[in-house]
Design a protein around this motif. Structure first.
Motif: not given
Length: 375
Positions: A28-38, A186-191
């Motif tokens: 699954p694709k992931e991203a760092y946001f706010g210093g945390k993996r999402r 459309v933005a990338h959806a993140i947790s």
């Protein structure tokens, strides 16, 4: 009528263990946001899911397709309408596409890039040659190219755009005249919370194993995660009006997008995880200034101990209320549909204060249509 109108769509949606959108390793694709993996689902994945959902309420003939094989589709239409042989129809189709200046691909009959066009636009091109296809087929290659050069092929791709081309736009790098500015972002959806990659170790048994054979016939692993996602998109009604040339068609396209964006889901590993859910919250905000993504509500990730979706909803409400107050922005319309609030009065109260009374999804769409029509 307001010159600019933006329709912001904010969604909270909880997805169980799933692999909606794979990276190059199959995870699954992931991203760092706010210093945390999402957890992350790319905008491309959800835009395609939205376009696929369009077909549930629209005749596919009124929509678009994206392909390198426009010449073969055009040839098929010419052959069916005129009755000429398939190879002759292909020669005419190739000449028509060449006349537009669209670059040819490495494979015979392909264009160099995916082309996004309306099916009725293709029908209009077929109509240009259907009546004299037999005469055109009798010409040699050079004469055929000269014969179709003056036909308004490119013009058929510049007008009569279907809703999906008007919404998502079209980019043709070597022919700017065929470009259509997208009305939708459309933005990338993140947790809304930190997420961890997990792996499902699975085995498959060979049904024809004899009694003395043991072990699996197949062994593998699938990466997955689960998440409450914040999803965001915005539609510029003014750009839609320009792309479609009709106010009613533009409002219909907004309604189509909101409905399909909310209801759609990428299908990656769908048979393995059965991950389809409905959003817990859909909020729609109509603005005359600029689009506003509220993802900063989750820069500090929601702790798992607080009930993720309810806390995510409360944070969204607070972010929207604070931003509206501090920036002095007064939206033209705010509406919300959610399934929250039964757990605590606090959640329902905060959503009510920020976004107004809870509505059914059909009522939310109808209220949006009304305000857009009245402008």
């Amino acid at each position: 009528m307001t010159d600019r109108l933006y329709i912001d769509v904010h969604i909270l949606q909880t997805v169980p263990p799933a692999n909606l959108n794979r990276d190059d390793n199959g995870n699954p694709k992931e991203a760092y946001f706010g210093g945390k993996r999402r957890s992350r689902v790319s905008s491309q994945a959800w835009k395609r899911a939205t376009r696929i959902h369009f077909t549930e309420s629209r005749d596919p003939q009124d929509l678009a397709t994206r392909t390198k094989r426009i010449a073969s589709q055009l040839a098929k239409g010419i052959a069916e309408r005129s009755g000429i042989a398939a190879e002759d129809a292909q020669r005419i189709a190739d000449a028509l596409i060449k006349s537009t200046g669209i670059s040819a691909g490495k494979k015979a009959g392909d264009t160099a890039y995916l082309l996004f066009y309306g099916r009725r636009q293709l029908d209009a091109i077929v109509a240009l040659v259907a009546d004299n296809a037999t005469d055109l087929a009798a010409l040699d290659a050079k004469a055929l190219e000269e014969a179709v050069k003056t036909l308004p092929v490119k013009e058929q791709l510049q007008t009569g755009h279907p809703a999906d081309v008007a919404l998502f736009g079209r980019m043709v790098a070597d022919i700017p005249g065929l470009n259509v500015d997208a009305a939708t972002q459309v933005a990338h959806a993140i947790s809304t919370h930190a997420a961890e990659l997990e792996f499902d170790y699975y085995t498959a048994v060979d049904d024809e194993n004899s009694e003395d054979e043991t072990g699996a016939g197949m062994i593998g692993t699938i990466g997955f995660n689960s998440a409450t996602l914040y999803r965001y998109a915005t539609v510029g009604l003014h750009q839609l009006r320009e792309n479609l040339g009709d106010d009613k068609a533009a409002v219909d396209a907004v309604d189509l997008f909101v409905d399909s964006f909310a209801r759609s889901m990428p299908t990656g590993y769908g048979n393995s995880f059965a991950h389809r859910t409905r959003p817990s919250l859909v909020a729609v905000v109509v603005r005359a200034d600029q689009p506003v993504n509220l993802v900063s509500a989750y820069e500090n990730p929601v702790p798992a101990s607080q009930g993720i979706v309810a806390e995510s909803a409360r944070r969204l409400a607070a972010e929207f209320a604070n931003a509206t107050e501090q920036w002095g922005d007064t939206p033209l319309y705010v509406g919300i549909c959610h399934t929250l609030g039964a757990d605590t009065e606090e959640t329902g109260g905060k959503l009510l204060e920020a976004f107004g009374a809870n509505r059914t999804f059909p009522d939310l769409r109808e209220g949006l249509r009304t305000v857009l029509i009245e402008g």
